[in-house]
Design a protein around this motif. Structure first.
Motif, PDB file in Angstrom:
ATOM      1  N   ASP A   1      26.895  43.795  78.584  1.00 51.51           N
ATOM      2  CA  ASP A   1      27.113  44.767  77.609  1.00 51.51           C
ATOM      3  C   ASP A   1      26.043  45.785  77.364  1.00 51.51           C
ATOM      4  O   ASP A   1      26.047  46.572  76.614  1.00 51.51           O
ATOM      5  N   GLY A   2      24.784  45.579  78.221  1.00 48.98           N
ATOM      6  CA  GLY A   2      23.883  46.146  77.922  1.00 48.98           C
ATOM      7  C   GLY A   2      22.537  45.835  76.829  1.00 48.98           C
ATOM      8  O   GLY A   2      21.693  46.258  76.931  1.00 48.98           O
TER       9      GLY A   2
ATOM     10  N   ARG B   1      26.100  47.651  86.661  1.00 45.31           N
ATOM     11  CA  ARG B   1      26.901  47.961  85.321  1.00 45.31           C
ATOM     12  C   ARG B   1      26.032  47.353  84.091  1.00 45.31           C
ATOM     13  O   ARG B   1      26.143  48.146  83.314  1.00 45.31           O
ATOM     14  N   ALA B   2      25.461  46.363  83.986  1.00 41.87           N
ATOM     15  CA  ALA B   2      24.692  45.871  82.861  1.00 41.87           C
ATOM     16  C   ALA B   2      23.524  46.590  82.743  1.00 41.87           C
ATOM     17  O   ALA B   2      23.525  47.066  81.515  1.00 41.87           O
TER      18      ALA B   2
ATOM     19  N   ASN C   1      24.784  49.890  81.337  1.00 41.78           N
ATOM     20  CA  ASN C   1      24.878  50.000  79.944  1.00 41.78           C
ATOM     21  C   ASN C   1      23.741  49.871  79.058  1.00 41.78           C
ATOM     22  O   ASN C   1      23.752  50.300  77.843  1.00 41.78           O
ATOM     23  N   TYR C   2      22.902  49.105  79.449  1.00 38.18           N
ATOM     24  CA  TYR C   2      21.405  48.950  78.562  1.00 38.18           C
ATOM     25  C   TYR C   2      21.051  50.524  78.770  1.00 38.18           C
ATOM     26  O   TYR C   2      20.575  50.833  77.685  1.00 38.18           O
TER      27      TYR C   2
ATOM     28  N   ARG D   1      22.450  53.356  78.718  1.00 47.87           N
ATOM     29  CA  ARG D   1      23.446  54.168  77.617  1.00 47.87           C
ATOM     30  C   ARG D   1      23.175  53.924  76.245  1.00 47.87           C
ATOM     31  O   ARG D   1      23.296  54.644  75.385  1.00 47.87           O
ATOM     32  N   ARG D   2      22.736  52.779  76.069  1.00 46.81           N
ATOM     33  CA  ARG D   2      22.352  52.248  74.794  1.00 46.81           C
ATOM     34  C   ARG D   2      20.875  52.682  74.284  1.00 46.81           C
ATOM     35  O   ARG D   2      20.340  52.523  73.117  1.00 46.81           O
TER      36      ARG D   2
END
Length: 131
Positions: free
Chosen positions: A62-63, A104-105, A108-109, A111-112
């Protein structure tokens, strides 16, 4: 006499408009190279995953950052990603040197990322529309 005064004011007004046009044109000429340089620096900027404050942490799917060795989490890639690579990954591509799940992980990181974290400015600049 009033007609002559009106003609003089009209000529003065036209000169002012022409001067403003000349100033505006030179501003456009000087701004365009700066925008091109900014676009180039966005492509070359780097985003570390994770940033220095979280070095050694793994990245969950999920990041979020988690302790090293957490099952299902991904080890840090060992290098920062270039802005251009991140831009392509955000558009559905894969980050270089990663498989689809790790990419993808990491995305996601990224994007956070929040203000103050390493790579945030680069990521934020990738979000700006280019003209």
């Amino acid at each position: 006499m009033d007609d002559a005064a009106d003609l003089g004011e009209g000529a003065t007004m036209r000169r002012r408009v022409l001067m403003l046009g000349a100033v505006s044109a030179s501003a456009v000429v000087s701004i365009r190279p700066a925008l091109a340089q900014t676009a180039g620096s966005v492509i070359a900027c780097e985003i570390p995953v994770p940033d220095q404050a979280r070095a050694g942490s793994y990245i969950a799917a999920d990041g979020t950052t988690v302790a090293a060795g957490t099952p299902g989490a991904f080890a840090p890639p060992g290098h920062a990603f270039k802005g251009q690579d991140v831009k392509q990954a955000l558009a559905g591509g894969t980050l270089p040197g990663t498989d689809a799940e790790a990419s993808r992980a990491y995305v996601n990181y990224i994007r956070r990322l929040q203000r103050g974290q390493g790579g945030f400015t680069c990521f934020a600049s990738l979000q700006l529309p280019r003209g």
